[in-house]
Design a protein around this motif. Structure first.
Motif, PDB file in Angstrom:
ATOM      1  N   ALA A 150       0.820  -1.203   0.000  1.00 31.08           N
ATOM      2  CA  ALA A 150       0.000   0.000   0.000  1.00 31.08           C
ATOM      3  C   ALA A 150       0.859   1.259   0.000  1.00 31.08           C
ATOM      4  N   LEU A 151       1.935   1.247   0.776  1.00 29.81           N
ATOM      5  CA  LEU A 151       2.831   2.409   0.802  1.00 29.81           C
ATOM      6  C   LEU A 151       3.537   2.588  -0.531  1.00 29.81           C
ATOM      7  N   GLU A 152       3.927   1.474  -1.153  1.00 31.43           N
ATOM      8  CA  GLU A 152       4.565   1.565  -2.472  1.00 31.43           C
ATOM      9  C   GLU A 152       3.611   2.153  -3.498  1.00 31.43           C
ATOM     10  N   LEU A 153       2.338   1.741  -3.443  1.00 37.05           N
ATOM     11  CA  LEU A 153       1.345   2.291  -4.365  1.00 37.05           C
ATOM     12  C   LEU A 153       1.132   3.784  -4.135  1.00 37.05           C
TER      13      LEU A 153
ATOM     14  N   THR B  91      12.218   0.283   3.010  1.00 38.81           N
ATOM     15  CA  THR B  91      13.206  -0.789   2.883  1.00 38.81           C
ATOM     16  C   THR B  91      12.509  -2.139   3.054  1.00 38.81           C
ATOM     17  N   TYR B  92      12.871  -3.118   2.234  1.00 38.56           N
ATOM     18  CA  TYR B  92      12.297  -4.451   2.369  1.00 38.56           C
ATOM     19  C   TYR B  92      13.310  -5.480   1.884  1.00 38.56           C
ATOM     20  N   GLY B  93      13.031  -6.741   2.183  1.00 44.34           N
ATOM     21  CA  GLY B  93      13.895  -7.828   1.743  1.00 44.34           C
ATOM     22  C   GLY B  93      13.101  -8.930   1.074  1.00 44.34           C
ATOM     23  N   CYS B  94      12.653  -9.904   1.890  1.00 39.20           N
ATOM     24  CA  CYS B  94      12.013 -11.104   1.334  1.00 39.20           C
ATOM     25  C   CYS B  94      10.566 -10.891   0.923  1.00 39.20           C
ATOM     26  N   ARG B  95       9.895  -9.889   1.480  1.00 38.15           N
ATOM     27  CA  ARG B  95       8.465  -9.633   1.266  1.00 38.15           C
ATOM     28  C   ARG B  95       7.601 -10.788   1.744  1.00 38.15           C
ATOM     29  N   ARG B  96       8.115 -11.645   2.605  1.00 35.21           N
ATOM     30  CA  ARG B  96       7.388 -12.822   3.085  1.00 35.21           C
ATOM     31  C   ARG B  96       7.322 -12.895   4.618  1.00 35.21           C
ATOM     32  N   GLY B  97       7.803 -11.867   5.307  1.00 32.34           N
ATOM     33  CA  GLY B  97       7.737 -11.882   6.757  1.00 32.34           C
ATOM     34  C   GLY B  97       8.832 -12.680   7.427  1.00 32.34           C
ATOM     35  N   ILE B  98       9.930 -12.953   6.722  1.00 33.13           N
ATOM     36  CA  ILE B  98      10.983 -13.792   7.272  1.00 33.13           C
ATOM     37  C   ILE B  98      12.215 -12.974   7.675  1.00 33.13           C
TER      38      ILE B  98
ATOM     39  N   CYS C 129      11.951  -5.106   6.631  1.00 34.05           N
ATOM     40  CA  CYS C 129      10.917  -4.076   6.496  1.00 34.05           C
ATOM     41  C   CYS C 129      10.332  -3.654   7.832  1.00 34.05           C
ATOM     42  N   SER C 130      10.773  -4.287   8.916  1.00 36.86           N
ATOM     43  CA  SER C 130      10.181  -4.027  10.229  1.00 36.86           C
ATOM     44  C   SER C 130      10.407  -2.585  10.665  1.00 36.86           C
TER      45      SER C 130
ATOM     46  N   ILE D 289       5.931  -4.768   7.901  1.00 37.67           N
ATOM     47  CA  ILE D 289       4.920  -4.168   7.031  1.00 37.67           C
ATOM     48  C   ILE D 289       4.626  -5.015   5.794  1.00 37.67           C
ATOM     49  N   CYS D 290       5.469  -6.011   5.487  1.00 37.92           N
ATOM     50  CA  CYS D 290       5.198  -6.842   4.303  1.00 37.92           C
ATOM     51  C   CYS D 290       4.076  -7.832   4.546  1.00 37.92           C
TER      52      CYS D 290
END
Length: 233
Positions: free
Chosen positions: A173-176, A182-189, A193-194, A220-221
């Motif tokens: 949502a923030l990207e839109l 900042t993010y990495g896996c986009r899977r919560g692992i 992105c925390s 946030i992912c």
């Protein structure tokens, strides 16, 4: 064979949780073409009916988490668009025999989700279903009125306030909205992105659990806004 594996997986979850994460479990279920998941609601497309030149009705067979996660007349459908999972809310109902969910999709200008569901979805595909939040946002952060399926997010470090869709992860949502966290896996692992929640409520899209404790980290992912928020971003 696949149904037997899924049934075994359901019975074995209490044991599996000690050796595999929910994200890994869901990943391997998808690799086997199954809709089974640890706590998320995935559904298989069983029929696609063209209703208008710009509208279809998708018949979906959801997994066992539908009753727990999906209530009310709307649900959010998540699809992968250009490598990102994006969700949009649509009206749904039960089929006449009660076996399937039927989701009405109408083309919306500049909406990649409705476009993909209309143009590229076929029988056998798997989509994820998310709750479509209808909670009224509390009067925090901003006095402006917003749509019931959106929330206002104030980014303290950036000194920005953006409107986000509640059925979409905060990262997407923030990207839109033009923000680039900042993010990495986009899977919560990986936790890259925390960020810290200052106020407001979020819902974990994997576990379904909500939290509003100030000062706690939010990935946030895999979390969506359940109310207006203030984040240390």
């Amino acid at each position: 064979m696949k149904s037997a594996i899924a049934a075994l997986s359901v019975r074995s979850q209490s044991l599996l949780q000690h050796v595999i994460s929910a994200e890994q479990y869901d990943f391997w279920m998808r690799q086997m073409g199954l809709i089974e998941a640890w706590s998320r609601c995935f559904a298989r497309v069983v029929a696609v009916a063209q209703t208008t030149p710009d509208g279809v009705v998708l018949s979906l067979k959801p997994n066992r988490h539908q009753r727990r996660l999906i209530a009310g007349p709307r649900c959010a459908v998540s699809v992968e668009v250009a490598g990102r999972n994006i969700a949009r809310s649509f009206v749904w109902s039960n089929s006449e025999d009660g076996r399937y969910m039927q989701v009405s999709i109408s083309r919306q200008a500049a909406d990649p989700v409705s476009r993909q569901l209309l143009e590229d979805t076929a029988v056998g595909d798997i989509v994820e279903l998310l709750p479509a939040s209808g909670d009224s946002p509390p009067p925090t952060l901003d006095a402006r009125s917003v749509a019931p399926d959106t929330a206002l997010v104030y980014l303290r470090r950036s000194e920005k306030t953006v409107s986000v869709t509640r059925g979409t992860s905060l990262l997407e949502a923030l990207e839109l909205a033009g923000v680039k966290p900042t993010y990495g896996c986009r899977r919560g692992i990986c936790n890259r992105c925390s960020c810290t929640r200052i106020q407001g409520q979020t819902t974990d899209m994997v576990s379904g659990e909500s939290s509003d404790e100030p000062g706690h980290p939010v990935r946030i992912c895999i979390n969506r806004a359940s109310s207006d928020l203030e984040l240390d971003l």
